[in-house]
Design a protein around this motif. Structure first.
Motif, mmCIF file in Angstrom:
data_model
loop_
_atom_site.group_PDB
_atom_site.id
_atom_site.type_symbol
_atom_site.label_atom_id
_atom_site.label_comp_id
_atom_site.label_asym_id
_atom_site.label_seq_id
_atom_site.Cartn_x
_atom_site.Cartn_y
_atom_site.Cartn_z
ATOM 1 N N ALA A 1 35.136 -10.945 -8.890
ATOM 2 C CA ALA A 1 35.537 -12.258 -8.379
ATOM 3 C C ALA A 1 35.232 -12.375 -6.891
ATOM 4 O O ALA A 1 34.713 -13.393 -6.428
ATOM 5 C CB ALA A 1 37.016 -12.492 -8.633
ATOM 6 N N HIS B 1 31.112 -12.665 -6.464
ATOM 7 C CA HIS B 1 30.367 -13.883 -6.774
ATOM 8 C C HIS B 1 30.974 -15.128 -6.144
ATOM 9 O O HIS B 1 30.280 -16.122 -5.944
ATOM 10 C CB HIS B 1 30.194 -14.061 -8.291
ATOM 11 C CG HIS B 1 31.451 -14.351 -9.062
ATOM 12 N ND1 HIS B 1 32.156 -15.518 -8.938
ATOM 13 C CD2 HIS B 1 32.110 -13.622 -9.998
ATOM 14 C CE1 HIS B 1 33.191 -15.516 -9.757
ATOM 15 N NE2 HIS B 1 33.192 -14.375 -10.397
ATOM 16 N N HIS B 2 32.270 -15.102 -5.789
ATOM 17 C CA HIS B 2 32.861 -16.285 -5.165
ATOM 18 C C HIS B 2 32.321 -16.539 -3.763
ATOM 19 O O HIS B 2 32.426 -17.651 -3.257
ATOM 20 C CB HIS B 2 34.391 -16.135 -5.106
ATOM 21 C CG HIS B 2 35.051 -16.414 -6.418
ATOM 22 N ND1 HIS B 2 36.371 -16.135 -6.674
ATOM 23 C CD2 HIS B 2 34.559 -16.954 -7.564
ATOM 24 C CE1 HIS B 2 36.670 -16.490 -7.906
ATOM 25 N NE2 HIS B 2 35.594 -16.975 -8.469
ATOM 26 N N GLN B 3 31.743 -15.526 -3.153
ATOM 27 C CA GLN B 3 31.198 -15.711 -1.809
ATOM 28 C C GLN B 3 29.966 -16.604 -1.826
ATOM 29 O O GLN B 3 29.658 -17.266 -0.833
ATOM 30 C CB GLN B 3 30.840 -14.344 -1.206
ATOM 31 C CG GLN B 3 32.059 -13.470 -0.943
ATOM 32 C CD GLN B 3 31.650 -12.104 -0.426
ATOM 33 O OE1 GLN B 3 30.468 -11.822 -0.247
ATOM 34 N NE2 GLN B 3 32.625 -11.240 -0.193
ATOM 35 N N HIS B 4 29.268 -16.621 -2.930
ATOM 36 C CA HIS B 4 27.992 -17.329 -2.970
ATOM 37 C C HIS B 4 27.921 -18.392 -4.057
ATOM 38 O O HIS B 4 27.175 -19.361 -3.918
ATOM 39 C CB HIS B 4 26.848 -16.325 -3.183
ATOM 40 C CG HIS B 4 26.882 -15.170 -2.232
ATOM 41 N ND1 HIS B 4 26.594 -15.301 -0.890
ATOM 42 C CD2 HIS B 4 27.184 -13.855 -2.425
ATOM 43 C CE1 HIS B 4 26.705 -14.121 -0.293
ATOM 44 N NE2 HIS B 4 27.072 -13.234 -1.198
ATOM 45 N N THR B 5 28.682 -18.243 -5.147
ATOM 46 C CA THR B 5 28.543 -19.163 -6.268
ATOM 47 C C THR B 5 29.821 -19.151 -7.101
ATOM 48 O O THR B 5 30.706 -18.320 -6.897
ATOM 49 C CB THR B 5 27.341 -18.742 -7.143
ATOM 50 O OG1 THR B 5 27.168 -19.698 -8.192
ATOM 51 C CG2 THR B 5 27.567 -17.368 -7.775
ATOM 52 N N SER B 6 29.913 -20.063 -8.045
ATOM 53 C CA SER B 6 31.088 -20.129 -8.910
ATOM 54 C C SER B 6 30.980 -19.060 -10.006
ATOM 55 O O SER B 6 29.901 -18.500 -10.254
ATOM 56 C CB SER B 6 31.195 -21.501 -9.558
ATOM 57 O OG SER B 6 30.143 -21.679 -10.507
ATOM 58 N N ARG B 7 32.097 -18.788 -10.659
ATOM 59 C CA ARG B 7 32.104 -17.793 -11.738
ATOM 60 C C ARG B 7 31.149 -18.217 -12.858
ATOM 61 O O ARG B 7 30.403 -17.402 -13.390
ATOM 62 C CB ARG B 7 33.515 -17.637 -12.290
ATOM 63 C CG ARG B 7 33.610 -16.664 -13.474
ATOM 64 C CD ARG B 7 35.027 -16.591 -14.020
ATOM 65 N NE ARG B 7 35.135 -15.608 -15.088
ATOM 66 C CZ ARG B 7 34.829 -15.847 -16.355
ATOM 67 N NH1 ARG B 7 34.379 -17.057 -16.699
ATOM 68 N NH2 ARG B 7 34.944 -14.904 -17.277
ATOM 69 N N THR B 8 31.179 -19.504 -13.218
ATOM 70 C CA THR B 8 30.319 -20.002 -14.297
ATOM 71 C C THR B 8 28.851 -19.798 -13.962
ATOM 72 O O THR B 8 28.061 -19.337 -14.808
ATOM 73 C CB THR B 8 30.589 -21.492 -14.560
ATOM 74 O OG1 THR B 8 31.974 -21.662 -14.922
ATOM 75 C CG2 THR B 8 29.706 -22.015 -15.679
ATOM 76 N N GLU B 9 28.481 -20.119 -12.742
ATOM 77 C CA GLU B 9 27.084 -19.951 -12.326
ATOM 78 C C GLU B 9 26.702 -18.479 -12.280
ATOM 79 O O GLU B 9 25.582 -18.110 -12.680
ATOM 80 C CB GLU B 9 26.875 -20.588 -10.951
ATOM 81 C CG GLU B 9 26.980 -22.114 -10.957
ATOM 82 C CD GLU B 9 26.999 -22.699 -9.560
ATOM 83 O OE1 GLU B 9 26.558 -23.851 -9.409
ATOM 84 O OE2 GLU B 9 27.455 -22.010 -8.624
ATOM 85 N N PHE B 10 27.628 -17.649 -11.810
ATOM 86 C CA PHE B 10 27.362 -16.213 -11.742
ATOM 87 C C PHE B 10 27.126 -15.640 -13.137
ATOM 88 O O PHE B 10 26.162 -14.893 -13.360
ATOM 89 C CB PHE B 10 28.551 -15.516 -11.078
ATOM 90 C CG PHE B 10 28.479 -14.012 -11.120
ATOM 91 C CD1 PHE B 10 27.684 -13.309 -10.240
ATOM 92 C CD2 PHE B 10 29.232 -13.298 -12.055
ATOM 93 C CE1 PHE B 10 27.618 -11.918 -10.285
ATOM 94 C CE2 PHE B 10 29.180 -11.910 -12.104
ATOM 95 C CZ PHE B 10 28.369 -11.225 -11.208
#
Length: 236
Positions: A166, A169-178
Protein backbone atom coordinates in the motif's frame (compact mmCIF):
# COMPACT_ATOMS: atom_id res chain seq x y z
CA UNK A 1 2.93 52.15 19.49
CA UNK A 2 4.75 49.06 20.66
CA UNK A 3 3.81 45.80 18.97
CA UNK A 4 2.88 42.99 21.28
CA UNK A 5 4.71 39.75 20.75
CA UNK A 6 2.31 36.84 20.68
CA UNK A 7 3.19 34.21 23.21
CA UNK A 8 3.20 30.58 22.13
CA UNK A 9 0.11 28.58 23.05
CA UNK A 10 0.39 26.87 26.38
CA UNK A 11 -0.69 23.32 26.93
CA UNK A 12 -4.07 23.03 28.60
CA UNK A 13 -3.40 19.49 29.81
CA UNK A 14 -0.36 18.42 31.82
CA UNK A 15 2.19 16.42 29.89
CA UNK A 16 1.86 12.70 30.53
CA UNK A 17 3.21 9.48 29.07
CA UNK A 18 -0.21 8.76 27.55
CA UNK A 19 -0.31 12.13 25.76
CA UNK A 20 3.22 11.60 24.48
CA UNK A 21 2.34 8.14 23.14
CA UNK A 22 -0.85 9.43 21.48
CA UNK A 23 1.10 12.23 19.81
CA UNK A 24 3.75 9.75 18.68
CA UNK A 25 1.08 7.54 17.09
CA UNK A 26 -0.31 10.54 15.21
CA UNK A 27 3.16 11.49 13.97
CA UNK A 28 3.96 7.92 12.94
CA UNK A 29 0.67 7.59 11.05
CA UNK A 30 1.11 10.81 9.10
CA UNK A 31 4.85 10.86 8.46
CA UNK A 32 6.30 7.43 9.26
CA UNK A 33 8.98 6.16 11.61
CA UNK A 34 11.72 8.31 10.10
CA UNK A 35 9.87 11.48 11.11
CA UNK A 36 9.51 10.46 14.75
CA UNK A 37 12.04 12.58 16.60
CA UNK A 38 11.82 14.10 20.05
CA UNK A 39 12.13 17.54 18.47
CA UNK A 40 9.14 16.94 16.18
CA UNK A 41 7.20 15.43 19.04
CA UNK A 42 8.01 18.40 21.28
CA UNK A 43 6.63 20.76 18.64
CA UNK A 44 3.39 18.79 18.51
CA UNK A 45 3.06 18.85 22.26
CA UNK A 46 4.16 22.49 22.65
CA UNK A 47 6.91 21.53 25.07
CA UNK A 48 10.64 20.91 25.14
CA UNK A 49 12.40 17.61 24.34
CA UNK A 50 13.67 17.46 27.92
CA UNK A 51 10.13 17.25 29.27
CA UNK A 52 9.46 14.23 27.03
CA UNK A 53 12.62 12.48 28.23
CA UNK A 54 11.20 12.70 31.74
CA UNK A 55 8.50 10.22 30.66
CA UNK A 56 10.24 8.24 27.88
CA UNK A 57 13.93 7.37 27.81
CA UNK A 58 14.38 7.11 24.04
CA UNK A 59 12.91 6.41 20.61
CA UNK A 60 12.93 2.61 21.00
CA UNK A 61 10.89 2.80 24.18
CA UNK A 62 8.50 5.26 22.54
CA UNK A 63 8.00 3.04 19.48
CA UNK A 64 7.33 0.04 21.69
CA UNK A 65 4.86 2.03 23.82
CA UNK A 66 3.05 3.31 20.72
CA UNK A 67 2.82 -0.19 19.26
CA UNK A 68 1.64 -1.62 22.57
CA UNK A 69 -1.07 1.05 22.87
CA UNK A 70 -2.54 0.18 19.46
CA UNK A 71 -2.29 -3.58 19.97
CA UNK A 72 -3.71 -3.42 23.51
CA UNK A 73 -6.77 -1.52 22.24
CA UNK A 74 -7.18 -3.90 19.32
CA UNK A 75 -6.94 -7.09 21.43
CA UNK A 76 -9.36 -5.66 23.98
CA UNK A 77 -11.87 -4.85 21.24
CA UNK A 78 -11.55 -8.20 19.45
CA UNK A 79 -11.69 -10.20 22.70
CA UNK A 80 -14.85 -8.35 23.72
CA UNK A 81 -16.42 -8.90 20.30
CA UNK A 82 -15.55 -12.59 20.26
CA UNK A 83 -16.81 -13.09 23.81
CA UNK A 84 -20.18 -11.39 23.37
CA UNK A 85 -20.81 -13.30 20.16
CA UNK A 86 -20.16 -16.66 21.86
CA UNK A 87 -17.63 -17.35 19.12
CA UNK A 88 -16.01 -20.67 18.38
CA UNK A 89 -12.20 -20.78 18.75
CA UNK A 90 -11.89 -20.58 14.95
CA UNK A 91 -14.10 -17.49 14.84
CA UNK A 92 -12.18 -15.91 17.72
CA UNK A 93 -8.90 -16.50 15.88
CA UNK A 94 -10.33 -14.97 12.69
CA UNK A 95 -11.51 -11.93 14.63
CA UNK A 96 -8.13 -11.49 16.30
CA UNK A 97 -6.20 -12.04 13.06
CA UNK A 98 -8.34 -9.57 11.14
CA UNK A 99 -7.93 -7.05 13.97
CA UNK A 100 -4.14 -7.26 13.66
CA UNK A 101 -4.37 -7.11 9.86
CA UNK A 102 -6.52 -3.97 10.01
CA UNK A 103 -4.28 -2.41 12.68
CA UNK A 104 -1.22 -2.88 10.46
CA UNK A 105 -3.16 -1.52 7.49
CA UNK A 106 -4.15 1.59 9.45
CA UNK A 107 -0.73 1.97 11.12
CA UNK A 108 1.83 0.50 8.65
CA UNK A 109 4.75 1.07 11.04
CA UNK A 110 3.29 -1.47 13.49
CA UNK A 111 4.19 -4.44 11.29
CA UNK A 112 7.87 -3.54 11.38
CA UNK A 113 7.79 -2.97 15.14
CA UNK A 114 6.09 -6.29 15.88
CA UNK A 115 8.61 -8.21 13.78
CA UNK A 116 11.55 -6.26 15.20
CA UNK A 117 10.92 -7.00 18.89
CA UNK A 118 9.57 -10.55 19.36
CA UNK A 119 10.19 -10.49 23.12
CA UNK A 120 8.32 -7.24 23.74
CA UNK A 121 4.78 -6.99 25.11
CA UNK A 122 2.95 -5.92 21.90
CA UNK A 123 3.82 -9.14 20.08
CA UNK A 124 3.34 -11.22 23.22
CA UNK A 125 -0.21 -9.88 23.56
CA UNK A 126 -1.10 -11.26 20.14
CA UNK A 127 0.76 -14.54 20.74
CA UNK A 128 -0.93 -15.01 24.13
CA UNK A 129 -4.43 -14.56 22.70
CA UNK A 130 -3.72 -16.87 19.78
CA UNK A 131 -2.37 -19.48 22.18
CA UNK A 132 -5.46 -19.37 24.37
CA UNK A 133 -7.71 -19.94 21.37
CA UNK A 134 -5.48 -22.79 20.20
CA UNK A 135 -5.87 -24.41 23.63
CA UNK A 136 -9.65 -23.98 23.49
CA UNK A 137 -9.60 -25.53 20.04
CA UNK A 138 -8.32 -28.72 21.67
CA UNK A 139 -4.89 -28.84 20.06
CA UNK A 140 -2.63 -31.19 22.08
CA UNK A 141 0.01 -29.44 24.20
CA UNK A 142 3.06 -30.61 22.16
CA UNK A 143 1.56 -29.01 19.01
CA UNK A 144 0.28 -25.76 20.55
CA UNK A 145 3.49 -23.77 20.11
CA UNK A 146 3.81 -24.76 16.44
CA UNK A 147 0.16 -23.95 15.73
CA UNK A 148 0.29 -20.56 17.46
CA UNK A 149 3.56 -19.51 15.82
CA UNK A 150 2.36 -20.64 12.37
CA UNK A 151 -0.70 -18.41 12.75
CA UNK A 152 1.34 -15.52 14.14
CA UNK A 153 3.89 -15.67 11.32
CA UNK A 154 1.12 -15.75 8.71
CA UNK A 155 -0.71 -12.78 10.24
CA UNK A 156 2.41 -10.63 10.56
CA UNK A 157 3.80 -11.66 7.18
CA UNK A 158 0.68 -10.99 5.14
CA UNK A 159 -0.31 -7.91 7.15
CA UNK A 160 3.16 -6.41 6.82
CA UNK A 161 3.41 -7.17 3.11
CA UNK A 162 -0.02 -5.67 2.48
CA UNK A 163 1.00 -2.48 4.29
CA UNK A 164 4.28 -2.33 2.35
CA UNK A 165 2.44 -2.75 -0.95
CA UNK A 166 0.00 0.00 0.00
CA UNK A 167 2.81 2.41 0.85
CA UNK A 168 4.63 1.58 -2.38
CA UNK A 169 1.87 2.02 -4.93
CA UNK A 170 -0.01 4.85 -3.19
CA UNK A 171 2.95 7.14 -3.77
CA UNK A 172 2.48 7.02 -7.52
CA UNK A 173 -0.90 5.47 -8.39
CA UNK A 174 -4.12 4.03 -6.99
CA UNK A 175 -4.42 0.41 -5.83
CA UNK A 176 -6.68 -0.42 -8.80
CA UNK A 177 -4.20 0.99 -11.29
CA UNK A 178 -1.30 -0.73 -9.57
CA UNK A 179 -3.03 -4.13 -9.65
CA UNK A 180 -4.15 -3.65 -13.23
CA UNK A 181 -0.62 -2.82 -14.36
CA UNK A 182 0.88 -5.75 -12.45
CA UNK A 183 -1.78 -8.19 -13.70
CA UNK A 184 -1.17 -7.10 -17.28
CA UNK A 185 2.55 -7.65 -16.77
CA UNK A 186 1.87 -11.15 -15.41
CA UNK A 187 -0.41 -11.99 -18.32
CA UNK A 188 2.38 -11.11 -20.76
CA UNK A 189 5.04 -13.29 -19.15
CA UNK A 190 6.67 -16.15 -21.03
CA UNK A 191 4.04 -18.95 -21.12
CA UNK A 192 6.64 -21.70 -20.83
CA UNK A 193 8.47 -20.18 -17.86
CA UNK A 194 5.47 -18.75 -15.96
CA UNK A 195 2.36 -20.80 -16.88
CA UNK A 196 0.80 -20.61 -13.41
CA UNK A 197 1.42 -16.89 -12.88
CA UNK A 198 -0.13 -16.08 -16.27
CA UNK A 199 -3.13 -18.23 -15.40
CA UNK A 200 -3.94 -16.33 -12.18
CA UNK A 201 -3.24 -12.84 -13.49
CA UNK A 202 -6.93 -11.90 -13.63
CA UNK A 203 -7.41 -13.05 -10.04
CA UNK A 204 -4.68 -10.63 -8.95
CA UNK A 205 -6.42 -7.83 -10.84
CA UNK A 206 -9.74 -8.23 -9.00
CA UNK A 207 -8.78 -9.68 -5.61
CA UNK A 208 -9.66 -8.18 -2.23
CA UNK A 209 -6.80 -8.14 0.28
CA UNK A 210 -8.90 -8.83 3.38
CA UNK A 211 -10.85 -11.63 1.69
CA UNK A 212 -7.65 -13.31 0.53
CA UNK A 213 -6.11 -12.87 3.97
CA UNK A 214 -9.04 -14.64 5.65
CA UNK A 215 -9.04 -17.38 2.99
CA UNK A 216 -5.37 -18.11 3.69
CA UNK A 217 -6.04 -18.06 7.43
CA UNK A 218 -8.81 -20.63 6.96
CA UNK A 219 -6.40 -22.91 5.11
CA UNK A 220 -4.08 -22.88 8.13
CA UNK A 221 -6.94 -23.37 10.60
CA UNK A 222 -8.28 -26.27 8.56
CA UNK A 223 -4.85 -27.88 8.63
CA UNK A 224 -4.57 -27.40 12.40
CA UNK A 225 -8.01 -28.82 13.16
CA UNK A 226 -7.63 -31.69 10.70
CA UNK A 227 -4.24 -32.75 12.00
CA UNK A 228 -4.97 -32.11 15.67
CA UNK A 229 -8.58 -33.08 16.31
CA UNK A 230 -9.75 -32.45 19.87
CA UNK A 231 -9.10 -35.38 22.19
CA UNK A 232 -12.28 -36.95 23.57
CA UNK A 233 -11.77 -37.23 27.34
CA UNK A 234 -14.70 -39.66 27.71
CA UNK A 235 -13.46 -43.28 28.07
CA UNK A 236 -14.93 -45.76 25.62
Amino acid sequence: MATRTRRPERREEPLSRQRIVEAAIGLLDTAGEGALTFRALAERLATGPGAIYWHVTGKDELLNAATDAVIATMTADTTSTAGTAAATPQEAIRTLALGVFDAIDAHPWIGTQLARAPSQSPLLRVFEHLGRHIQTLGVPHPAQFTAATALLNYILGVGGQNAANARGHHQHTSRTEFLDTTATSWANLDPDEYPFTRNVADQLRHHDDRTEFLAGLDLILTGITTRHSPIDPTPS
